[in-house]
Design a protein around this motif. Structure first.
Motif, PDB file in Angstrom:
ATOM      1  N   LEU A  44      -4.443 -51.239  23.823  1.00  0.00           N
ATOM      2  CA  LEU A  44      -5.934 -51.720  24.412  1.00  0.00           C
ATOM      3  C   LEU A  44      -5.799 -51.597  25.805  1.00  0.00           C
ATOM      4  O   LEU A  44      -7.030 -51.225  26.474  1.00  0.00           O
ATOM      5  N   SER A  45      -4.909 -52.020  26.490  1.00  0.00           N
ATOM      6  CA  SER A  45      -4.900 -51.954  28.239  1.00  0.00           C
ATOM      7  C   SER A  45      -5.100 -50.443  28.646  1.00  0.00           C
ATOM      8  O   SER A  45      -5.945 -49.976  29.467  1.00  0.00           O
TER       9      SER A  45
ATOM     10  N   SER B 171      -8.314 -48.734  27.871  1.00  0.00           N
ATOM     11  CA  SER B 171      -9.236 -49.378  28.694  1.00  0.00           C
ATOM     12  C   SER B 171      -9.271 -48.810  30.204  1.00  0.00           C
ATOM     13  O   SER B 171     -10.393 -48.276  30.760  1.00  0.00           O
ATOM     14  N   ARG B 172      -8.055 -48.437  30.774  1.00  0.00           N
ATOM     15  CA  ARG B 172      -7.889 -47.756  32.143  1.00  0.00           C
ATOM     16  C   ARG B 172      -8.447 -46.271  31.990  1.00  0.00           C
ATOM     17  O   ARG B 172      -8.959 -45.956  32.561  1.00  0.00           O
TER      18      ARG B 172
END
Lengths: 170, 170
Positions: free
Chosen positions: A87-88, A91-92
């Motif tokens: 998820l991280s 998002s990046r």
């Protein structure tokens, strides 16, 4: 426009001109996602390019918070593995795409962050992967401000040394 | 260097010159975080600037995966609310910072993505918030390549129309 100017001025775009985005620009936006760093360089992502008008309309019809996807020049559907780090990382990659697009005059907006089973079904996405976002891209219909953003004041979010010791850049 | 060139060339930096970063550059990096977009514009984040050498050393001592934080010119500790969307928003803010820094010749690396209770204690971070990352910043000690990255091939991560229909930009 350097990276900071791009961050400063980028705004959400939800209405697009009926004007194609050159393939070169489209590919650059996708490349920005692919080249983004990720935890342990795991690259837990997939990106589906949708550029056919009928397919964009189908996608807009099932994108609950982004019906304007139907009018985009193209869209990128961001798919991730099911983990907090994915998820991280995803998002990046999205941030890299939004900034790369904006530097070329192309706007977008994050559609999603809600379960989108209809999108998974429409695009044959495996059950083990999640749709993180639909990003509709296109040239904005209007001049949407000169980076005027509504944000918390620096001293509300910046601290120095320890939490609770406000910092306001001079 | 425009946004895409920055995405293309940025690499992780874990060794820093003993050379200060100008306040103007430092503040620009923080501003890039503050100005980043977030879900419903909620801005579920805080950023703690650590620039005192003794404090950087203390932080490096408890940053399990980033002891080199002790040698950084400064560090930004990224704190988020405890939710998936805050994790996503914080990750976007981090990407904005890493790109803004890199465009100014300043390198960093994401330290964390593991629980860091010692960091929370050291910096008086409230129990309701999580440390997402420590970002040590500084000038790289060496020329770390011209954006040579180890990434999956385009056709492994790009699809067109539907999942499973590979797309390779020409």
């Amino acid at each position: 426009m350097n990276a900071f100017e791009t961050v400063q001025t980028v705004l959400a775009v939800r209405a697009f001109q009926d004007k194609p985005v050159p393939t070169e620009v489209k590919n650059r936006i996708l490349e920005a996602a692919r080249l983004t760093g990720s935890g342990s360089n795991h690259q837990p992502w997939h990106f589906i390019l949708i550029e056919n008008r009928a397919e964009l309309q189908q996608l807009g019809a099932v994108a609950r918070t982004g019906p304007y996807t139907a009018q985009a020049a193209f869209a990128v559907v961001v798919i991730i593995e099911r983990s907090p780090i994915a998820l991280s990382d995803g998002s990046r990659a999205i941030q890299s795409m939004l900034l790369t697009a904006w530097a070329d005059g192309v706007g977008s907006n994050w559609v999603g962050f809600v379960p989108m089973p209809e999108v998974s079904k429409l695009l044959d996405i495996p059950d083990t992967l999640d749709v993180l976002a639909i990003l509709p891209f296109g040239y904005p219909t209007k001049d949407i401000g000169q980076g005027k953003k509504n944000r918390k004041a620096p001293e509300e979010v910046f601290h120095i040394g320890k939490f609770g010791n406000p910092y306001a850049p001079k």
